[in-house]
Design a protein around this motif. Structure first.
Motif, PDB file in Angstrom:
ATOM      1  N   THR A 431      42.782  36.281   6.556  1.00 29.32           N
ATOM      2  CA  THR A 431      43.198  37.527   5.920  1.00 29.32           C
ATOM      3  C   THR A 431      44.395  38.136   6.639  1.00 29.32           C
ATOM      4  O   THR A 431      44.743  37.741   7.757  1.00 29.32           O
ATOM      5  CB  THR A 431      42.049  38.546   5.922  1.00 29.32           C
ATOM      6  N   LEU A 432      45.004  39.115   6.002  1.00 24.77           N
ATOM      7  CA  LEU A 432      46.103  39.837   6.637  1.00 24.77           C
ATOM      8  C   LEU A 432      45.613  40.541   7.894  1.00 24.77           C
ATOM      9  O   LEU A 432      46.294  40.546   8.923  1.00 24.77           O
ATOM     10  CB  LEU A 432      46.691  40.843   5.642  1.00 24.77           C
ATOM     11  N   ARG A 433      44.426  41.139   7.831  1.00 30.60           N
ATOM     12  CA  ARG A 433      43.880  41.833   9.004  1.00 30.60           C
ATOM     13  C   ARG A 433      43.702  40.855  10.177  1.00 30.60           C
ATOM     14  O   ARG A 433      44.041  41.172  11.324  1.00 30.60           O
ATOM     15  CB  ARG A 433      42.542  42.494   8.656  1.00 30.60           C
ATOM     16  N   GLU A 434      43.160  39.672   9.891  1.00 24.53           N
ATOM     17  CA  GLU A 434      42.944  38.687  10.947  1.00 24.53           C
ATOM     18  C   GLU A 434      44.263  38.232  11.562  1.00 24.53           C
ATOM     19  O   GLU A 434      44.347  38.000  12.775  1.00 24.53           O
ATOM     20  CB  GLU A 434      42.188  37.477  10.381  1.00 24.53           C
ATOM     21  N   ASN A 435      45.301  38.135  10.750  1.00 21.26           N
ATOM     22  CA  ASN A 435      46.604  37.756  11.281  1.00 21.26           C
ATOM     23  C   ASN A 435      47.199  38.865  12.146  1.00 21.26           C
ATOM     24  O   ASN A 435      47.795  38.591  13.192  1.00 21.26           O
ATOM     25  CB  ASN A 435      47.559  37.408  10.141  1.00 21.26           C
ATOM     26  N   LEU A 436      47.049  40.098  11.706  1.00 22.98           N
ATOM     27  CA  LEU A 436      47.608  41.206  12.480  1.00 22.98           C
ATOM     28  C   LEU A 436      46.898  41.367  13.820  1.00 22.98           C
ATOM     29  O   LEU A 436      47.529  41.677  14.834  1.00 22.98           O
ATOM     30  CB  LEU A 436      47.514  42.508  11.678  1.00 22.98           C
ATOM     31  N   LEU A 460      53.296  45.776   0.965  1.00 21.21           N
ATOM     32  CA  LEU A 460      52.568  44.518   0.883  1.00 21.21           C
ATOM     33  C   LEU A 460      51.062  44.762   0.862  1.00 21.21           C
ATOM     34  O   LEU A 460      50.332  44.163   0.058  1.00 21.21           O
ATOM     35  CB  LEU A 460      52.929  43.614   2.069  1.00 21.21           C
ATOM     36  N   VAL A 461      50.596  45.658   1.729  1.00 20.08           N
ATOM     37  CA  VAL A 461      49.158  45.964   1.779  1.00 20.08           C
ATOM     38  C   VAL A 461      48.694  46.538   0.445  1.00 20.08           C
ATOM     39  O   VAL A 461      47.620  46.195  -0.062  1.00 20.08           O
ATOM     40  CB  VAL A 461      48.856  46.956   2.923  1.00 20.08           C
ATOM     41  N   LYS A 462      49.511  47.367  -0.179  1.00 24.92           N
ATOM     42  CA  LYS A 462      49.137  47.974  -1.458  1.00 24.92           C
ATOM     43  C   LYS A 462      49.112  46.934  -2.583  1.00 24.92           C
ATOM     44  O   LYS A 462      48.284  47.011  -3.488  1.00 24.92           O
ATOM     45  CB  LYS A 462      50.102  49.100  -1.804  1.00 24.92           C
ATOM     46  N   ARG A 463      50.056  45.978  -2.535  1.00 22.95           N
ATOM     47  CA  ARG A 463      50.135  44.984  -3.611  1.00 22.95           C
ATOM     48  C   ARG A 463      49.031  43.938  -3.532  1.00 22.95           C
ATOM     49  O   ARG A 463      48.606  43.412  -4.560  1.00 22.95           O
ATOM     50  CB  ARG A 463      51.500  44.281  -3.573  1.00 22.95           C
ATOM     51  N   LEU A 464      48.582  43.614  -2.347  1.00 18.23           N
ATOM     52  CA  LEU A 464      47.541  42.592  -2.212  1.00 18.23           C
ATOM     53  C   LEU A 464      46.234  43.107  -2.808  1.00 18.23           C
ATOM     54  O   LEU A 464      45.858  44.266  -2.580  1.00 18.23           O
ATOM     55  CB  LEU A 464      47.338  42.232  -0.741  1.00 18.23           C
ATOM     56  N   PRO A 465      45.503  42.271  -3.550  1.00 20.66           N
ATOM     57  CA  PRO A 465      44.289  42.745  -4.236  1.00 20.66           C
ATOM     58  C   PRO A 465      43.215  43.258  -3.293  1.00 20.66           C
ATOM     59  O   PRO A 465      42.489  44.191  -3.629  1.00 20.66           O
ATOM     60  CB  PRO A 465      43.803  41.501  -5.001  1.00 20.66           C
ATOM     61  N   GLY A 466      43.118  42.675  -2.123  1.00 16.72           N
ATOM     62  CA  GLY A 466      42.101  43.115  -1.165  1.00 16.72           C
ATOM     63  C   GLY A 466      42.659  43.900  -0.011  1.00 16.72           C
ATOM     64  O   GLY A 466      41.968  44.115   0.998  1.00 16.72           O
ATOM     65  N   GLY A 467      43.919  44.326  -0.107  1.00 12.58           N
ATOM     66  CA  GLY A 467      44.531  45.069   0.977  1.00 12.58           C
ATOM     67  C   GLY A 467      44.601  44.233   2.241  1.00 12.58           C
ATOM     68  O   GLY A 467      44.993  43.064   2.223  1.00 12.58           O
ATOM     69  N   LEU A 468      44.214  44.829   3.357  1.00 12.71           N
ATOM     70  CA  LEU A 468      44.243  44.128   4.641  1.00 12.71           C
ATOM     71  C   LEU A 468      43.296  42.940   4.671  1.00 12.71           C
ATOM     72  O   LEU A 468      43.477  42.021   5.493  1.00 12.71           O
ATOM     73  CB  LEU A 468      43.879  45.088   5.776  1.00 12.71           C
ATOM     74  N   ASP A 469      42.296  42.928   3.812  1.00 14.55           N
ATOM     75  CA  ASP A 469      41.301  41.843   3.813  1.00 14.55           C
ATOM     76  C   ASP A 469      41.619  40.764   2.784  1.00 14.55           C
ATOM     77  O   ASP A 469      40.761  39.950   2.437  1.00 14.55           O
ATOM     78  CB  ASP A 469      39.907  42.420   3.562  1.00 14.55           C
TER      79      ASP A 469
END
Length: 584
Positions: A431-436, A460-469
């Motif tokens: 996920t994005l959160r795991e990468n950050l 980017l966070v807003k466009r992704l369907p699950g946000g940071l996850d």
């Protein structure tokens, strides 16, 4: 369960090292196997007694029931022994894989530069699994087979020494044919495993660059390249299978030939009264039971030879040098010197002997501010980053971090104080959160929100369907180059480094995001040291100080305006940068 067997000082594993920590389970499997063999050895004696009792007209019920009970008990014991041994084998494979993963992730960078990723993965997967047979079939079958063979031989000698001599001669003749086969099996097995590793390396190369492969219409060429290694592995596998089959045939022929000769010689001895029919029946049954321990011994030899190639490849990796986290006994802070975030003193380094990349480089990065490294391709910018992160060690000279010689610090301590953003920023599957939070797994939501805003990742966070996850896909395939770059910068900032190394952070950014990142860089440089390997004019122009590199040396230092006046080499670089800037 012991999943990580102890390794000797040089890292190499032998057979005893493989079974260390699993001895009780393996000993139980051997004991159960021997119990099953003993139950099997007792059955011909009962058949002999059954024949004698039938001839004498005595009751047979008890003997028949006892024979059935022994048969059932043997089947049960052998099933339990098989499970115990299989579990021990899986535990050993797990231990080997954990050892290999531990070693692969800690090999020095020069070692990693010499090996292909796919081949290393093959050693942790295919080769480690091949060692399961070395223990499950090799070790256990050898012990159980030798002991079972000894028991059968003792009973055969007791029943009829002459017939046993006939059997011994035939079996010895069969064994004499196996020596050249064993050597061939080892060579074929090693060749097959090496070809499998090369195939995995070629496949990793193609899949990791699949878009380039397709854009270049190179699918068929890559298929042929990978297929060539697959065919080589196949040829070695066929040779191994052929030799293994020959070993099995030799063992069966030795036993079957012995059976026929014993039947012939024994039949003659019974007709002449030198032996009884009951003794001949028992002896013939023991000949059939002899096939099991003989086959076990032959299969053990075969398994050991086949697996030695895998063990050699695993040991090759385990014996390679890995990074250590122990500091050298050096002074931690040179006396009389003010601390800098990073300092190189007369550093010489080259990736290949006799071909230095840095030639007496001296460089000082203050505790605060934005320093830009500029120079042509091969000037040494990326090498400076690699040495600062201690991926490599300098041949000559000294590197200081916060006034301390880095050799007197643990590598983990050095890297905890430095953030690195590579030009081709890797994005991990997840996920994005795991990468950050990869470098700061304990980061709070507020800290994550801060770096997201700082690197302009809000959209980017807003466009992704699950946000940071949201899942980012393998290697961040769903992201643009600029998004990957900003995620890498945010990941580095989240760990709050004392020194941040950026390898052309604006290379993949559009003008809007580039301006946002430049503002972030300006803000970060107030809190920590910032060293940027720059290739774009906008990045260089905003730096507090510019260090000009040429041929592995610092040839000029100053700000943009001063260098335009004092450095002809910098003027040429600036002119090249400004040309595309004037294009529409």
């Amino acid at each position: 369960m012991t999943a990580d067997p102890a390794r000797p000082a040089d890292g190499r594993l032998g057979l005893l090292d493989l079974i260390r920590g699993h001895r009780r389970r393996i000993a139980l499997a051997v004991a159960l196997t021997l119990t099953g063999s003993a139950l099997g050895l007792a059955q011909p004696l009962l058949v002999r007694h059954l024949v004698e009792a039938s001839g004498a007209g005595r009751p047979l019920t008890v003997v028949v029931l006892l024979l059935v009970a022994l048969f059932a008990a043997q089947a049960l014991v052998q099933a339990v022994a098989g499970f115990v041994l299989a579990r021990a084998g899986e535990e050993i494979v797990l231990g080997i894989r954990l050892n290999l993963v531990h070693r692969l992730l800690r090999l020095t960078m020069p070692v990693h530069d010499r090996y292909r990723v796919g081949d290393l993965i093959s050693r942790a997967g295919t080769d480690s699994f091949a060692l399961r047979r070395l223990v499950a079939d090799g070790c256990t079958d050898a012990v159980a087979g030798v002991i079972g063979l000894g028991g059968a031989v003792a009973v055969l000698i007791w029943l009829d020494p002459l017939l046993f001599l006939v059997v011994a001669v035939l079996v010895a003749a069969g064994l004499s044919t196996l020596v050249p086969m064993m050597r061939g099996m080892r060579q074929a097995s090693l060749g097959g495993q090496q070809a499998t590793g090369e195939m995995a390396g070629d496949l990793d190369r193609a899949l990791s660059s699949l878009r380039t492969v397709r854009a270049s219409r190179a699918e068929q060429r890559e298929t042929e390249r990978i297929g060539a290694q697959a065919r080589t592995a196949y040829a070695h596998g066929v040779r191994t299978a052929r030799l293994s089959a020959a070993v099995g045939v030799a063992s069966h022929l030795a036993v079957d030939g012995s059976f026929l000769v014993v039947l012939l010689v024994g039949g003659v001895r019974v007709t002449t009264g030198e032996s009884s029919l009951a003794d001949l029946v028992a002896f013939l049954l023991y000949i059939t039971y002899l096939a099991v321990p003989i086959s076990s011994v032959f299969q053990a030899i075969s398994a050991i030879q086949e697996s030695r190639g895998a063990l050699e490849r695993v040991n090759e990796i385990l014996a390679l040098p890995g990074e250590t986290d122990e500091p050298a006994p050096l002074a931690r802070r040179p006396a009389g010197q003010s601390a800098a975030a990073l300092e190189f003193r007369d550093v010489w380094f080259g990736y290949d002997p006799g071909q230095p990349v840095l030639r007496g480089l001296t460089l000082r990065v203050p505790e605060r501010g934005h320093i830009a490294l500029v120079g042509g391709s091969g000037a040494g910018k990326s090498t400076i980053f690699a040495l600062a992160e201690r991926f490599y060690e300098p041949e000559i000279g000294q590197i200081l971090l916060g006034g301390m010689d880095v050799r007197a610090m643990r590598r983990s301590e050095c890297r905890a104080r430095i953030g690195l953003v590579e030009q081709h920023s890797p994005i991990f599957h997840g996920t994005l959160r795991e990468n950050l939070t990869y470098g700061a797994p304990g980061a709070s939501p507020a800290e994550i929100a801060r770096v997201v805003e700082l690197t302009n990742l809000d959209d980017l966070v807003k466009r992704l369907p699950g946000g940071l996850d949201s899942q980012l896909g393998e290697r961040g395939v769903r992201l643009s180059g600029g998004q990957r770059q900003r995620i890498a910068v945010a990941r580095a900032l989240l760990a709050r480094p004392v020194l941040l190394l950026l390898d052309e952070p604006t290379a993949h950014l559009d003008p809007v995001n580039e301006a946002a990142l430049r503002r972030a860089i300006e803000q970060v440089s107030r809190d920590c040291a910032l060293l940027v390997a720059a290739h774009r004019f906008s990045t260089v122009r905003d730096a507090d100080q510019i260090v000009v590199l040429d041929g592995g040396r610092v040839v000029a230092v100053g700000d943009h305006e001063d260098l335009l006046v004092s450095s002809p080499y910098y003027r040429r670089l600036a002119a090249e940068w400004m040309v595309p800037a004037r294009e529409p």
